[in-house]
Design an enzyme around this catalytic site. Structure first.
Site, mmCIF file in Angstrom:
data_model
loop_
_atom_site.group_PDB
_atom_site.id
_atom_site.type_symbol
_atom_site.label_atom_id
_atom_site.label_comp_id
_atom_site.label_asym_id
_atom_site.label_seq_id
_atom_site.Cartn_x
_atom_site.Cartn_y
_atom_site.Cartn_z
ATOM 1 N N ARG A 74 0.808 -1.215 0.000
ATOM 2 C CA ARG A 74 0.000 0.000 0.000
ATOM 3 C C ARG A 74 0.845 1.271 0.000
ATOM 4 N NH1 ARG A 74 -2.475 -4.062 1.644
ATOM 5 N NH2 ARG A 74 -0.718 -4.355 3.051
ATOM 6 N N THR A 75 1.864 1.327 0.852
ATOM 7 C CA THR A 75 2.629 2.571 0.965
ATOM 8 C C THR A 75 3.369 2.884 -0.334
ATOM 9 O OG1 THR A 75 2.901 2.222 3.347
ATOM 10 C CG2 THR A 75 4.370 3.799 2.300
ATOM 11 N N LYS A 98 26.032 -4.664 -1.349
ATOM 12 C CA LYS A 98 27.491 -4.708 -1.497
ATOM 13 C C LYS A 98 28.203 -3.974 -0.363
ATOM 14 C CE LYS A 98 26.886 -4.509 -6.527
ATOM 15 N NZ LYS A 98 27.163 -3.724 -7.764
ATOM 16 N N ARG A 142 11.608 3.612 2.834
ATOM 17 C CA ARG A 142 11.301 2.703 3.945
ATOM 18 C C ARG A 142 12.581 1.943 4.272
ATOM 19 N NH1 ARG A 142 6.088 -1.052 4.325
ATOM 20 N NH2 ARG A 142 5.322 0.993 4.956
ATOM 21 N N HIS A 192 6.003 5.885 11.329
ATOM 22 C CA HIS A 192 5.419 5.844 9.983
ATOM 23 C C HIS A 192 4.495 7.053 9.877
ATOM 24 C CE1 HIS A 192 4.048 4.505 6.232
ATOM 25 N NE2 HIS A 192 3.742 3.246 6.488
#
Length: 378
Positions: A124-125, A154, A175, A203
């Site tokens: 959703r986000t 890496k 995120r 959030h």
């Protein structure tokens, strides 16, 4: 580019947010009514000084003027917002709802490019941010699993990644699996950064859409009773939501969770210091019968490490089902930030009080508003 509060005060033009808290003589929850603001500006990487200024103590409303610069450089945590700016953002979100429904092909963000850096899974986000950008005429560069399929695999540092990606885009939505990573990114970047969730931290855009949903569904944000249910220790959504609820008057918060995932002490202390009445309870039905909003969350298995025993102890303890609906008030709603597992039974979905799919759709409008504000202003 992280800024914690407001940087400008509009004095002319056309105000778009008509209902705002007065600077003094009203709500104790308006951050603007405090004596000081801490403003942080960053014109370059070396300029991160904090500037202190005194609010003007006059009896007036504070408008936000079309064309003015947005008061925040980045969206990192819920504590950045006060009632005035929340109300104004929600006004813009309503405008975005109209645009999405009636005006295909908006060019508000034509020529702008957004990069999405997601080091943790998201449906959703990520998709709502990408949809928001495209619906306003912008373009998107995306990486769905940056933890494995970027140079982070890496050993590249977050700071180096941010400095590289900002050269390709105008705004970064990130995120990350580490709490505090979004603030590090914002302090590195010279373009806006939006925190789309940082581990068990916060959030903020989810909390904004949650507050917008509550306002739309219940009709008010003052004088409400909210039950926060589930994984309150690891749930970044409930952390940010608690901070925003504290901005409003006469709010009562019930905390319902298994013992192993109780709300963190720092957030409970914050609620107390801000005059919020809160109470811990083990009885979901009793709480649900009192609340305007039952905000259910899943128990987050990924936050338990190797402690499967603790996860099993917590999961399934509090479930919203038809029996819980049966004690809820007619006007009350059930919300959930998703994804859900079994903490809300599917037979709840058809009840008009199940607001979680409407809540998810509201995320599009709020994120359209934030992108517009950060990139072109009011």
């Amino acid at each position: 580019m992280y800024s914690s509060m407001f940087s400008t005060h509009a004095t002319n033009g056309t105000a778009i947010a008509l209902k705002h808290t007065k600077i003094y003589g009203v709500s104790k929850k308006s951050d603007f009514s405090q004596k000081h603001h801490l403003l942080r500006f960053k014109n370059n990487r070396a300029s991160k000084d904090m500037i202190q200024c005194r609010a003007v103590a006059v009896e007036t409303f504070r408008p936000f003027v079309k064309g003015d610069k947005f008061q925040l450089d980045d969206v990192i945590e819920a504590q950045q917002f006060d009632r005035d700016i929340l109300g104004a953002i929600f006004e813009v979100a309503r405008e975005m709802e109209t645009i999405e429904k009636t005006s295909r092909g908006s060019q508000t963000l034509n020529g702008f490019l957004m990069s999405t850096l997601f080091y943790e899974p998201s449906t959703r986000t990520r998709l709502s941010f990408e949809s928001a950008m495209k619906r306003l005429g912008g373009e998107v560069l995306t990486t769905e699993n940056a933890r494995e399929f970027s140079s982070a695999a890496k050993g590249e540092t977050l700071e180096d990644t941010i400095r590289t990606v900002e050269g390709y885009s105008d705004i970064i939505v990130m995120r990350h699996f580490e709490s505090g990573a979004a603030k590090r990114a914002a302090m590195t970047a010279n373009i806006p950064v939006i925190n789309a969730g940082d581990g068990p931290g916060q959030h903020p855009t989810q909390a904004l859409l949650d507050m917008y949903t509550i306002q739309r569904e219940i009709g008010k944000l003052d004088g409400i009773k909210v039950g926060l249910v589930g994984d309150l220790a690891n749930g970044r959504t409930v952390h940010s939501l608690a901070y925003l609820l504290a901005k409003y008057d006469d709010v009562k918060i019930y905390l319902v969770s298994p013992q192993v995932v109780k709300m963190k002490e720092d957030i409970k202390q914050y609620l107390t210091l801000n005059g919020v009445d809160w109470e811990e309870s083990a009885d979901l039905k009793e709480v649900a019968s009192k609340c305007d909003v039952v905000y259910q969350t899943r128990i987050q298995k990924e936050r338990f490490g190797g402690r499967a025993d603790l996860y099993d102890e917590a999961r399934g303890k509090y479930i919203v089902d038809r029996d819980v609906l049966g004690v809820m008030q007619k006007h009350a709603v059930v919300m959930h930030p998703f994804p859900r597992l079994d903490e809300i039974t599917v037979d709840v979905d058809d009840d008009p009080r199940a607001a979680y799919f409407r809540q998810a759709k509201n995320g599009l409008y709020v994120r359209m508003a934030l992108l517009k504000l950060l990139l072109v202003g009011w």
